[in-house]
Design a protein around this motif. Sequence first.
Motif, PDB file in Angstrom:
ATOM      1  N   ARG A  76      -8.248  -0.844  -6.782  1.00 38.63           N
ATOM      2  CA  ARG A  76      -8.702  -0.451  -5.531  1.00 38.63           C
ATOM      3  C   ARG A  76     -10.334   0.352  -5.820  1.00 38.63           C
ATOM      4  NH1 ARG A  76      -4.522   3.283  -2.501  1.00 38.63           N
ATOM      5  NH2 ARG A  76      -4.964   4.337  -4.437  1.00 38.63           N
ATOM      6  N   GLU A 107       0.775  -1.247  -0.198  1.00 39.75           N
ATOM      7  CA  GLU A 107      -0.053  -0.170   0.062  1.00 39.75           C
ATOM      8  C   GLU A 107       0.880   1.435  -0.029  1.00 39.75           C
ATOM      9  OE1 GLU A 107      -2.973   0.341  -0.604  1.00 39.75           O
ATOM     10  OE2 GLU A 107      -3.460   2.271  -0.192  1.00 39.75           O
ATOM     11  N   ILE A 151      -3.159   1.104  -8.347  1.00 39.89           N
ATOM     12  CA  ILE A 151      -3.698   2.246  -8.109  1.00 39.89           C
ATOM     13  C   ILE A 151      -5.344   1.992  -8.369  1.00 39.89           C
ATOM     14  CG2 ILE A 151      -4.023   4.617  -8.506  1.00 39.89           C
ATOM     15  CD1 ILE A 151      -1.023   4.675  -9.491  1.00 39.89           C
ATOM     16  N   GLN A 185       0.542   4.139  -2.847  1.00 38.07           N
ATOM     17  CA  GLN A 185       0.299   5.468  -2.382  1.00 38.07           C
ATOM     18  C   GLN A 185       1.482   6.515  -3.180  1.00 38.07           C
ATOM     19  OE1 GLN A 185      -2.127   6.998  -0.901  1.00 38.07           O
ATOM     20  NE2 GLN A 185      -3.281   5.465  -0.229  1.00 38.07           N
ATOM     21  N   ALA A 212       1.177   6.524  -6.846  1.00 36.05           N
ATOM     22  CA  ALA A 212      -0.063   7.486  -7.259  1.00 36.05           C
ATOM     23  C   ALA A 212       0.366   8.948  -7.263  1.00 36.05           C
ATOM     24  CB  ALA A 212      -1.068   7.075  -6.603  1.00 36.05           C
TER      25      ALA A 212
END
Lengths: 202, 202
Positions: free
Chosen positions: A66, A15, A63, A19, A22
């Motif tokens: 999710r 994760e 990304i 993050q 992204a």
Amino acid sequence: MARTADPERAAARREAIVQAAAALFAERGFESTSAAEIAKAAGLSSGSVFYYFADKRAVFRAIFERDLPTSRELVDRHAAGEDPVASILAMVDAVAVEAMDPLAPGILVEVVRQAGKDPELAQVITETTAVLHEGFAALIARGIDTGAIDPALDPRETAQWIQVVIDGAFLNSDPDRDPRPMLRRMITRFLSRPCDPAGDHA
Amino acid sequence: MARTADPERAAARREAIVQAAAALFAERGFESTSAAEIAKAAGLSSGSVFYYFADKRAVFRAIFERDLPTSRELVDRHAAGEDPVASILAMVDAVAVEAMDPLAPGILVEVVRQAGKDPELAQVITETTAVLHEGFAALIARGIDTGAIDPALDPRETAQWIQVVIDGAFLNSDPDRDPRPMLRRMITRFLSRPCDPAGDHA
DNA sequence: GTCTATAGCTGGATAGAC
DNA sequence: GTCTATCCAGCTATAGAC
């Protein structure tokens, strides 16, 4: 201490990479962001990025993977509302808040570009878009039945145009400006039966 | 045979590079298109590309430098129309035909991305956009005066939203589908005074 | 599992022949 | 002016130590 394979820690690492990636992809673009930069931003080494992901494109896809459940929830939450137009506007509002993220234009632009190159990504995006599309189209069809929406409209084409306007709002997003009021005006009027002060000919 | 520096031939070469590059950038993206590919598509060698342009970004900018005069003409042609709403719709139509080009989404996406990296390109785009924006805003202000457009609207914000919808149409463009009818419906209704079958309170 | 080091490759931009 | 040849930076992905 446990032995290898702590799934919680692994998920957190993944994760963190997603993050960090992204944000970088949105700011600089996919090709201009190196795996080393992602690794640094996520607090690990470039080698580890390729331990968690097969390649750089897989990081990008993660990304958007999710988003599919999120879209399903959104559609489900509004599918059964009494007033179809109100439900449509609520869905639009929910999607449009994300347009206030300063990274929104960058990430939108990048996903369009990369979906043209990576068929697996295209599949993910197609599914997510289709879920929203079906949700809108069903509500529009119901609105036509209840008389709230112009029966001259085709539900699927109309749903498509709602998504077109949302895309436009994402692309021109400005964190200081809430797009929702104008979006509501535009869509409400787009859907409604023609103004007809004189009554129609029938 | 003349001596060196035939300006016509040079202009034709430059144009060939720009045309070839535009198609490649739209299809594959800026970073994924090499100078060698551009050269090949334009029918010359990679060295020559850098003879005509300082660097690859300059090639990209040249694509959009052609648009500024075009936008000025468009605005001038419609600025003086009798019916401001009709003029707005005519301008939208003119811009929207270009959205039927299959390369439209690719080039739009690419210009957004590159404008964030190249300030000189950003300047070119800003100017072109501003010309259209002023044109729309002036027509909207006039429409408010004549009573054809809802006086509750702010001309500049409204102009911005017209451009938002056009961007959305470009991004979701499909060569088989003419976006103009729905665009007209959307913008006409967006601009109009509220339906008010009961008359207003005054 | 996570690191460092690096193999292997690509591509922008330039040098210099013609 | 246009070409060919090439330099060099920077990147993905892997190998192997720990």
